[in-house]
Design a protein around this motif. Structure first.
Motif, PDB file in Angstrom:
ATOM      1  N   GLN A 101      65.579  17.773-137.133  1.00 38.93           N
ATOM      2  CA  GLN A 101      66.230  17.760-137.283  1.00 38.93           C
ATOM      3  C   GLN A 101      66.743  16.903-137.957  1.00 38.93           C
ATOM      4  N   ASP A 102      66.555  15.709-137.219  1.00 40.32           N
ATOM      5  CA  ASP A 102      67.059  14.448-136.940  1.00 40.32           C
ATOM      6  C   ASP A 102      66.331  13.346-138.030  1.00 40.32           C
ATOM      7  N   ALA A 103      65.287  13.941-138.415  1.00 39.83           N
ATOM      8  CA  ALA A 103      64.453  13.722-139.785  1.00 39.83           C
ATOM      9  C   ALA A 103      65.483  14.104-141.373  1.00 39.83           C
ATOM     10  N   GLU A 104      66.103  15.191-140.955  1.00 41.62           N
ATOM     11  CA  GLU A 104      66.314  15.878-142.143  1.00 41.62           C
ATOM     12  C   GLU A 104      67.514  15.644-142.320  1.00 41.62           C
ATOM     13  N   ARG A 105      69.081  14.860-141.284  1.00 52.00           N
ATOM     14  CA  ARG A 105      70.051  13.900-141.581  1.00 52.00           C
ATOM     15  C   ARG A 105      70.140  12.875-142.256  1.00 52.00           C
ATOM     16  N   PHE A 106      68.406  12.196-141.695  1.00 56.55           N
ATOM     17  CA  PHE A 106      68.121  10.819-142.734  1.00 56.55           C
ATOM     18  C   PHE A 106      68.197  11.134-143.325  1.00 56.55           C
ATOM     19  N   GLU A 107      66.892  11.559-143.932  1.00 57.95           N
ATOM     20  CA  GLU A 107      66.889  11.863-145.790  1.00 57.95           C
ATOM     21  C   GLU A 107      68.266  12.579-146.714  1.00 57.95           C
ATOM     22  N   GLU A 108      69.389  12.878-145.436  1.00 59.11           N
ATOM     23  CA  GLU A 108      70.954  13.227-146.196  1.00 59.11           C
ATOM     24  C   GLU A 108      70.725  11.806-146.143  1.00 59.11           C
ATOM     25  N   HIS A 109      71.577  10.674-145.187  1.00 55.91           N
ATOM     26  CA  HIS A 109      71.483  10.067-145.646  1.00 55.91           C
ATOM     27  C   HIS A 109      71.253   8.361-146.774  1.00 55.91           C
ATOM     28  N   LEU A 110      69.309   8.717-146.992  1.00 56.67           N
ATOM     29  CA  LEU A 110      68.993   7.922-147.367  1.00 56.67           C
ATOM     30  C   LEU A 110      69.841   7.778-149.118  1.00 56.67           C
ATOM     31  N   ALA A 111      69.527   9.499-149.369  1.00 58.22           N
ATOM     32  CA  ALA A 111      70.372   9.834-150.696  1.00 58.22           C
ATOM     33  C   ALA A 111      70.841   9.133-151.393  1.00 58.22           C
ATOM     34  N   THR A 112      72.026   8.676-150.280  1.00 58.60           N
ATOM     35  CA  THR A 112      73.217   7.490-150.130  1.00 58.60           C
ATOM     36  C   THR A 112      73.225   6.292-150.596  1.00 58.60           C
ATOM     37  N   CYS A 113      72.301   5.722-149.485  1.00 59.45           N
ATOM     38  CA  CYS A 113      72.285   4.253-149.194  1.00 59.45           C
ATOM     39  C   CYS A 113      71.491   3.243-149.205  1.00 59.45           C
ATOM     40  N   TRP A 114      71.294   2.978-150.293  1.00 58.78           N
ATOM     41  CA  TRP A 114      70.414   1.885-151.356  1.00 58.78           C
ATOM     42  C   TRP A 114      69.655   0.866-150.249  1.00 58.78           C
ATOM     43  N   ALA A 115      70.992   0.476-149.064  1.00 53.33           N
ATOM     44  CA  ALA A 115      70.231  -0.422-148.315  1.00 53.33           C
ATOM     45  C   ALA A 115      69.358  -0.033-147.034  1.00 53.33           C
ATOM     46  N   CYS A 116      69.589   1.330-147.151  1.00 54.04           N
ATOM     47  CA  CYS A 116      67.786   1.974-145.848  1.00 54.04           C
ATOM     48  C   CYS A 116      66.787   2.042-146.659  1.00 54.04           C
ATOM     49  N   ALA A 117      67.033   2.486-148.186  1.00 53.78           N
ATOM     50  CA  ALA A 117      66.272   2.524-148.794  1.00 53.78           C
ATOM     51  C   ALA A 117      65.191   1.748-149.539  1.00 53.78           C
ATOM     52  N   ALA A 118      66.049   0.184-149.157  1.00 53.19           N
ATOM     53  CA  ALA A 118      65.523  -1.141-149.572  1.00 53.19           C
ATOM     54  C   ALA A 118      64.516  -1.015-148.679  1.00 53.19           C
ATOM     55  N   GLU A 119      65.326  -1.154-147.608  1.00 49.19           N
ATOM     56  CA  GLU A 119      64.095  -1.563-146.205  1.00 49.19           C
ATOM     57  C   GLU A 119      62.988  -0.571-145.637  1.00 49.19           C
ATOM     58  N   LEU A 120      63.528   0.814-146.303  1.00 50.42           N
ATOM     59  CA  LEU A 120      62.105   1.583-146.016  1.00 50.42           C
ATOM     60  C   LEU A 120      60.940   1.178-146.720  1.00 50.42           C
ATOM     61  N   GLU A 121      61.313   0.885-148.272  1.00 53.04           N
ATOM     62  CA  GLU A 121      60.114   0.120-148.739  1.00 53.04           C
ATOM     63  C   GLU A 121      59.574  -1.220-148.279  1.00 53.04           C
ATOM     64  N   THR A 122      60.153  -2.367-147.784  1.00 53.96           N
ATOM     65  CA  THR A 122      59.650  -2.754-147.346  1.00 53.96           C
ATOM     66  C   THR A 122      58.625  -2.786-145.618  1.00 53.96           C
ATOM     67  N   MET A 123      58.982  -1.798-145.163  1.00 52.44           N
ATOM     68  CA  MET A 123      57.983  -1.116-143.907  1.00 52.44           C
ATOM     69  C   MET A 123      57.081  -0.600-144.671  1.00 52.44           C
ATOM     70  N   VAL A 124      56.574  -0.292-146.165  1.00 54.14           N
ATOM     71  CA  VAL A 124      55.363   0.572-146.330  1.00 54.14           C
ATOM     72  C   VAL A 124      53.829  -0.400-145.591  1.00 54.14           C
ATOM     73  N   PRO A 125      53.963  -1.450-146.033  1.00 54.65           N
ATOM     74  CA  PRO A 125      52.815  -2.336-145.014  1.00 54.65           C
ATOM     75  C   PRO A 125      52.474  -2.404-144.005  1.00 54.65           C
ATOM     76  N   VAL A 126      53.894  -2.104-143.254  1.00 52.06           N
ATOM     77  CA  VAL A 126      53.275  -1.886-141.750  1.00 52.06           C
ATOM     78  C   VAL A 126      52.806  -0.568-141.026  1.00 52.06           C
ATOM     79  N   VAL A 127      53.759   0.948-142.153  1.00 52.23           N
ATOM     80  CA  VAL A 127      52.990   1.832-142.049  1.00 52.23           C
ATOM     81  C   VAL A 127      51.271   1.823-142.042  1.00 52.23           C
ATOM     82  N   GLY A 128      51.128   1.540-143.664  1.00 51.13           N
ATOM     83  CA  GLY A 128      49.778   1.324-143.752  1.00 51.13           C
ATOM     84  C   GLY A 128      49.322   0.400-142.845  1.00 51.13           C
ATOM     85  N   MET A 129      49.232  -0.655-142.452  1.00 53.60           N
ATOM     86  CA  MET A 129      48.303  -1.248-141.551  1.00 53.60           C
ATOM     87  C   MET A 129      48.008  -0.189-140.202  1.00 53.60           C
TER      88      MET A 129
END
Length: 259
Positions: free
Chosen positions: A20-48
């Motif tokens: 439920q929380d993931a679906e709500r966040f995805e709806e928010h992500l579709a319109t929030c470019w700030a969160c989208a940019a932050e999410l992109e910077t976290m990819v190296p951490v998730v990869g490690m």
């Protein structure tokens, strides 16, 4: 959206949010470019994190972190689908960031004059010949998309009956000669001779003619050849197709002399 929505980026990237929380966040992500940019910077951490097994993370975890959150995090990094999920998140984030950038450009257009777009310089078009209304001659060697380069010369020898069409084109290295031969009987050996205006000559090509010949009743297809000479076009007096017997004696078959 609440401030909490902007703080769910890390949890969403790690996959620890419930459905439920993931679906709500995805709806928010579709319109929030700030969160989208932050999410992109976290990819190296998730990869490690994806390369660390659960037992190692448990051994390193010495804080009072919520056990339920730790268990959910360990389960998330164990899942093989993490890499695929990250790629999908990147695509979504990139789309939002691009959309945000385009929105800013659009706002600039609405708020004032659009930026000047460089204009290409006009180019001169090559004139094209108007289509001819006269019916095409099926015997014209240029019919069928085989138009040759250079000045065309036609000749038929009254004695041998051999017929030729030649094209002579001026080149930096001399002259290019393209020709077609018809009514050429065989078998025989032929050669192409260039005679200069100073009476010197040059053999620029030789070939064999089969028994069926070229452009004959036995073989309707004509022969097409291309040769080159160092002689400038203005220095050529004539071009001659000759037949050569077994003793090397040459006799003319057809000559183009109107150069």
């Amino acid at each position: 959206m609440s401030r909490t929505d902007h703080m769910d980026v890390a949890a969403y990237a790690l996959g620890v949010l419930d459905a439920q929380d993931a679906e709500r966040f995805e709806e928010h992500l579709a319109t929030c470019w700030a969160c989208a940019a932050e999410l992109e910077t976290m990819v190296p951490v998730v990869g490690m994190l994806s390369g660390i097994d659960g037992e190692s993370m448990a051994a390193l975890e010495q804080t009072h972190t919520d056990p339920a959150l730790l268990d959910r995090t360990l389960g998330a990094v164990r899942r093989d689908r993490r890499r695929t999920r990250v790629r999908q998140l990147l695509a979504t984030a990139a789309a939002v960031v691009v959309f945000g950038g385009l929105s800013g450009v659009a706002a600039g257009f609405l708020g004032g004059d659009p930026p000047a777009t460089p204009q290409a310089e006009p180019t001169q078009s090559v004139p094209t010949a108007a289509p001819s209304s006269a019916p095409a001659d099926p015997n014209d060697p240029n019919i069928g998309g085989n138009e040759q380069e250079g000045d065309q010369h036609n000749a038929t020898d009254p004695g041998t009956g051999v017929k030729t069409t030649m094209w002579l084109a001026k080149k930096e290295y001399g002259t290019q000669i393209s020709l077609q031969l018809n009514r050429l009987p065989g078998p025989r050996t032929c050669r192409l001779l260039v005679v200069r205006k100073n009476a010197t000559s040059e053999v620029v090509g030789t070939w064999s003619v089969p028994g069926s010949g070229y452009g004959t009743n036995q073989n309707p297809l004509g022969l097409e050849l291309t040769a080159s000479t160092s002689a400038p076009l203005g220095d050529i007096a004539k071009v001659q197709v000759q037949s050569v017997d077994v003793n090397g004696v040459a006799s003319p078959l057809v000559t183009v002399a109107d150069l």
